[in-house]
Design a protein around this motif. Structure first.
Motif, PDB file in Angstrom:
ATOM      1  N   GLU A 150       4.289  19.494  -6.366  1.00  0.00           N
ATOM      2  CA  GLU A 150       3.252  20.636  -6.546  1.00  0.00           C
ATOM      3  C   GLU A 150       3.425  21.128  -5.171  1.00  0.00           C
ATOM      4  O   GLU A 150       3.488  22.111  -5.718  1.00  0.00           O
ATOM      5  N   ASN A 151       3.953  21.088  -4.066  1.00  0.00           N
ATOM      6  CA  ASN A 151       3.959  21.819  -2.394  1.00  0.00           C
ATOM      7  C   ASN A 151       5.675  22.974  -3.488  1.00  0.00           C
ATOM      8  O   ASN A 151       5.871  24.315  -3.129  1.00  0.00           O
ATOM      9  N   GLN A 152       5.967  21.793  -4.130  1.00  0.00           N
ATOM     10  CA  GLN A 152       7.794  22.714  -4.304  1.00  0.00           C
ATOM     11  C   GLN A 152       7.321  24.269  -5.154  1.00  0.00           C
ATOM     12  O   GLN A 152       7.841  24.905  -5.092  1.00  0.00           O
ATOM     13  N   ALA A 177       1.221  -1.502   0.175  1.00  0.00           N
ATOM     14  CA  ALA A 177       0.013   0.013  -0.066  1.00  0.00           C
ATOM     15  C   ALA A 177       0.804   0.997  -0.341  1.00  0.00           C
ATOM     16  O   ALA A 177       0.311   2.613  -0.701  1.00  0.00           O
ATOM     17  N   MET A 178       1.434   1.088   0.798  1.00  0.00           N
ATOM     18  CA  MET A 178       3.178   2.595   1.007  1.00  0.00           C
ATOM     19  C   MET A 178       3.625   2.552  -0.879  1.00  0.00           C
ATOM     20  O   MET A 178       3.712   3.613  -0.552  1.00  0.00           O
ATOM     21  N   ALA A 179       4.254   1.487  -1.221  1.00  0.00           N
ATOM     22  CA  ALA A 179       4.103   1.270  -2.509  1.00  0.00           C
ATOM     23  C   ALA A 179       3.454   1.873  -3.958  1.00  0.00           C
ATOM     24  O   ALA A 179       4.139   2.676  -4.192  1.00  0.00           O
ATOM     25  N   PHE A 181       3.225  10.681  -3.475  1.00  0.00           N
ATOM     26  CA  PHE A 181       3.844  12.121  -2.254  1.00  0.00           C
ATOM     27  C   PHE A 181       4.960  12.575  -3.890  1.00  0.00           C
ATOM     28  O   PHE A 181       4.989  13.033  -3.298  1.00  0.00           O
ATOM     29  N   ALA A 182       5.078  11.686  -4.708  1.00  0.00           N
ATOM     30  CA  ALA A 182       6.678  12.290  -5.594  1.00  0.00           C
ATOM     31  C   ALA A 182       5.323  13.566  -6.047  1.00  0.00           C
ATOM     32  O   ALA A 182       5.599  14.949  -5.975  1.00  0.00           O
TER      33      ALA A 182
END
Length: 152
Positions: free
Chosen positions: A42-44, A28-30, A36-37
């Motif tokens: 988007e945050n950057q 699930a994390m994979a 997340f990337a």
């Protein structure tokens, strides 16, 4: 078998989580890693945009402040120049007024001294006339008194 995050799987196994649960959690994390990337990207981009907007706003504020300071400086200089000019004009008027007053006082004193000099000349003539008249008269009286024998 799906891709999984090995570090998550190993961590969960080391604390005693069952293998099937640890595998599902790591898988699930994979699947979340690309999300997340994307979020990181988007945050950057968002931070970059905020940074650019902030720089632009600060530059605009700096420019506005400099313009306001320049306007205040210019207005202050103009007001000081006007005040300096008014002060100089007032001082010149006062200076002229006092010069006129001193000239009047000087003229009054000169007139007064001229009158005193004229009076002194008159007194000198009067004293000279008095000597001229009384001197011979006194001599004449002394001769008459000597002839009459008034001195004894």
């Amino acid at each position: 078998m799906a891709t999984m995050v090995v570090e998550i799987y190993d961590a969960l196994r080391s604390i005693g989580v069952a293998e099937d649960k640890a595998t599902k959690a790591a898988e699930a994390m994979a699947t979340l890693e690309p999300q997340f990337a994307v979020m990181r990207q988007e945050n950057q981009a968002g931070f970059s945009a905020v940074r650019q907007e902030s720089h632009a706003e600060f530059a605009a504020m700096r420019q506005e402040s400099q313009a306001e300071f320049a306007a205040v400086r210019q207005k202050s200089q103009a007001e000081f120049a006007a005040l300096r000019q008014e002060s100089q004009a007032e001082f010149a008027a006062v200076r002229q007024e006092y010069k006129a007053e001193f000239a009047d006082v000087r003229q009054e004193h000169r007139s007064g001294f001229a009158a005193v000099r004229a009076d002194l000349r008159l007194v000198k003539w009067q004293v000279a006339l008095l000597y001229a008249i009384t001197g011979p008269t006194l001599l004449l009286l002394l001769r008459v008194a000597a002839k009459v024998g008034a001195f004894g």
